[in-house]
Design an enzyme around this catalytic site. Structure first.
Site, PDB file in Angstrom:
ATOM      1  N   HIS A 268       0.843  -1.207   0.000  1.00 31.62           N
ATOM      2  CA  HIS A 268       0.000   0.000   0.000  1.00 31.62           C
ATOM      3  C   HIS A 268       0.877   1.256   0.000  1.00 31.62           C
ATOM      4  CE1 HIS A 268      -2.721  -2.894   2.357  1.00 31.62           C
ATOM      5  NE2 HIS A 268      -3.439  -2.592   1.293  1.00 31.62           N
TER       6      HIS A 268
ATOM      7  N   MET B 241       3.115  -9.218  -0.627  1.00 32.70           N
ATOM      8  CA  MET B 241       2.575  -8.609   0.592  1.00 32.70           C
ATOM      9  C   MET B 241       1.063  -8.538   0.483  1.00 32.70           C
ATOM     10  SD  MET B 241       5.120  -5.690   1.843  1.00 32.70           S
ATOM     11  CE  MET B 241       6.777  -6.144   2.342  1.00 32.70           C
ATOM     12  N   SER B 242       0.399  -8.835   1.597  1.00 34.05           N
ATOM     13  CA  SER B 242      -1.056  -8.823   1.623  1.00 34.05           C
ATOM     14  C   SER B 242      -1.486  -8.641   3.069  1.00 34.05           C
ATOM     15  CB  SER B 242      -1.586 -10.157   1.096  1.00 34.05           C
ATOM     16  OG  SER B 242      -2.934 -10.323   1.464  1.00 34.05           O
TER      17      SER B 242
HETATM   18  P1  AMP Z   1      -6.365  -3.961  -0.290  1.00 33.86           P
HETATM   19  O1  AMP Z   1      -6.206  -3.164   0.970  1.00 33.86           O
HETATM   20  O2  AMP Z   1      -5.851  -5.346  -0.182  1.00 33.86           O
HETATM   21  O3  AMP Z   1      -7.761  -3.859  -0.847  1.00 33.86           O
HETATM   22  O4  AMP Z   1      -5.407  -3.275  -1.371  1.00 33.86           O
HETATM   23  C1  AMP Z   1      -5.506  -1.921  -1.672  1.00 33.86           C
HETATM   24  C2  AMP Z   1      -4.666  -1.639  -2.894  1.00 33.86           C
HETATM   25  O5  AMP Z   1      -3.306  -1.985  -2.628  1.00 33.86           O
HETATM   26  C3  AMP Z   1      -5.100  -2.479  -4.111  1.00 33.86           C
HETATM   27  O6  AMP Z   1      -5.000  -1.703  -5.288  1.00 33.86           O
HETATM   28  C4  AMP Z   1      -4.092  -3.593  -4.093  1.00 33.86           C
HETATM   29  O7  AMP Z   1      -3.895  -4.196  -5.372  1.00 33.86           O
HETATM   30  C5  AMP Z   1      -2.846  -2.871  -3.625  1.00 33.86           C
HETATM   31  N1  AMP Z   1      -1.895  -3.838  -3.072  1.00 33.86           N
HETATM   32  C6  AMP Z   1      -2.178  -4.822  -2.182  1.00 33.86           C
HETATM   33  N2  AMP Z   1      -1.085  -5.566  -1.952  1.00 33.86           N
HETATM   34  C7  AMP Z   1      -0.076  -5.046  -2.709  1.00 33.86           C
HETATM   35  C8  AMP Z   1       1.288  -5.372  -2.917  1.00 33.86           C
HETATM   36  N3  AMP Z   1       1.863  -6.409  -2.306  1.00 33.86           N
HETATM   37  N4  AMP Z   1       2.015  -4.608  -3.765  1.00 33.86           N
HETATM   38  C9  AMP Z   1       1.449  -3.553  -4.412  1.00 33.86           C
HETATM   39  N5  AMP Z   1       0.147  -3.197  -4.258  1.00 33.86           N
HETATM   40  C10 AMP Z   1      -0.606  -3.933  -3.423  1.00 33.86           C
END
Ligand code: AMP
Length: 281
Positions: free
Chosen positions: A37, A185-186
């Site tokens: 993020h 990353m997640s």
């Molecule tokens: P999320 O909070 O998981 O809904 O993600 C919010 C945004 O961050 C989305 O556009 C995701 O694709 C992006 N995102 C999540 N994980 C990553 C990562 N490891 N690297 C780059 N962007 C990410």
């Protein structure tokens, strides 16, 4: 950083900034922020006058109640990270603000992309993504929307969405940021036990294996071998596919200039997704 919980307040603030000629970059998230993020925020800051982040765990995009209930929430830490990384505005709505009791659910025509890959295993997911994104984009009216390639199919869905709603944003898709062991990353990684965190790196190792072997080998063979790699580590696979950049099935590298491998797999009920564009250097 200014935190707004009400759409009308942040809209008002943005309208005033717009009058001064400010450009706006927007990073929508579900919180439990990590360096993935933050990389989006960093890029937005380099280009735009104002960088806005939203944190909202969108119930409409979860088809599985347990996944929603267990979604990590680390709001105090998130706010600290956003402050530290120079985010200007945080939109932090509650559920009522996004979906008031008189909210009328819309249906989006997304075509076949809606029910394949993620859509097949998470029915209704992309409708929920579109619902929240239309609301957020109408509030923020950004110039550039930053999305992560990790959610490749979601990027395609949102690209389609913005052609059908009254917003003028462009979309920039940013590379996937990884842990030291290669795992994408997640926020869900926070739910992994240490052992599973290490084991889950097989997903990225498998993507690298596919990238190395897919050029000269029919995809069905590569898929067979790579499936074994993941199953041998005890993960449960939802899908492992190689497609073209529009997610059409292909059987060998030469059918497209941009093949992409996509994997969704769970370890101890934590569902992880990742992908790799095989033609990238
Ligand atoms: P999320 O909070 O998981 O809904 O993600 C919010 C945004 O961050 C989305 O556009 C995701 O694709 C992006 N995102 C999540 N994980 C990553 C990562 N490891 N690297 C780059 N962007 C990410």
């Amino acid at each position: 950083m200014i935190i707004y919980k009400k759409a009308s307040d942040i809209k008002h603030h943005i309208e005033n900034q717009r009058k001064k000629g400010c450009s706006i970059g927007f990073i929508p998230t579900m919180g439990a922020l990590h360096d993935g993020h933050l990389s989006l925020i960093k890029t937005s800051k380099e280009v735009n006058t104002i960088t806005i982040c939203s944190i909202f765990v969108n119930p409409a995009q979860f088809n599985n109640k347990e996944d929603f209930d267990k979604y990590p929430i680390t709001i105090h830490n998130d706010i600290d990270l956003l402050e530290l990384n120079g985010c200007d505005l945080l939109f932090l709505p509650d559920k009522e603000e996004i979906y008031p009791s008189d909210f009328i659910k819309k249906e989006y025509s997304l075509g076949k992309i809606e029910n394949m890959l993620e859509g097949k295993f998470r029915p209704g997911h992309f409708q929920g993504v579109c619902l929240v994104m239309e609301i957020l984009l109408s509030v923020v009216q950004c110039d550039i929307l930053y999305l992560g390639q990790k959610d490749y199919q979601q990027c395609l869905v949102i690209k389609k969405l913005i052609t059908s709603i009254p917003v003028k944003t462009s979309i920039q898709v940013m590379p996937t940021i990884r842990e030291k062991n290669g795992l994408a990353m997640s926020s869900r990684n926070k739910r992994l036990k240490e052992h599973d965190f290490n084991t889950a790196s097989i997903i990225y190792q498998t993507l690298l294996y596919i990238k190395e072997h897919a050029y000269n080998t029919p995809f069905d063979h590569v898929i067979q071998e790579s499936t074994k790699m993941i199953l041998n580590k005890g993960l449960v696979i939802d899908y492992l596919e190689i497609t073209d950049e529009d997610l059409n099935n292909i059987s060998n590298w030469h059918q497209t200039s941009k093949p992409i491998a996509l994997i969704a797999a769970s370890i101890d009920n934590v569902r992880l997704i990742d992908n790799l564009i095989l033609s990238d250097k």
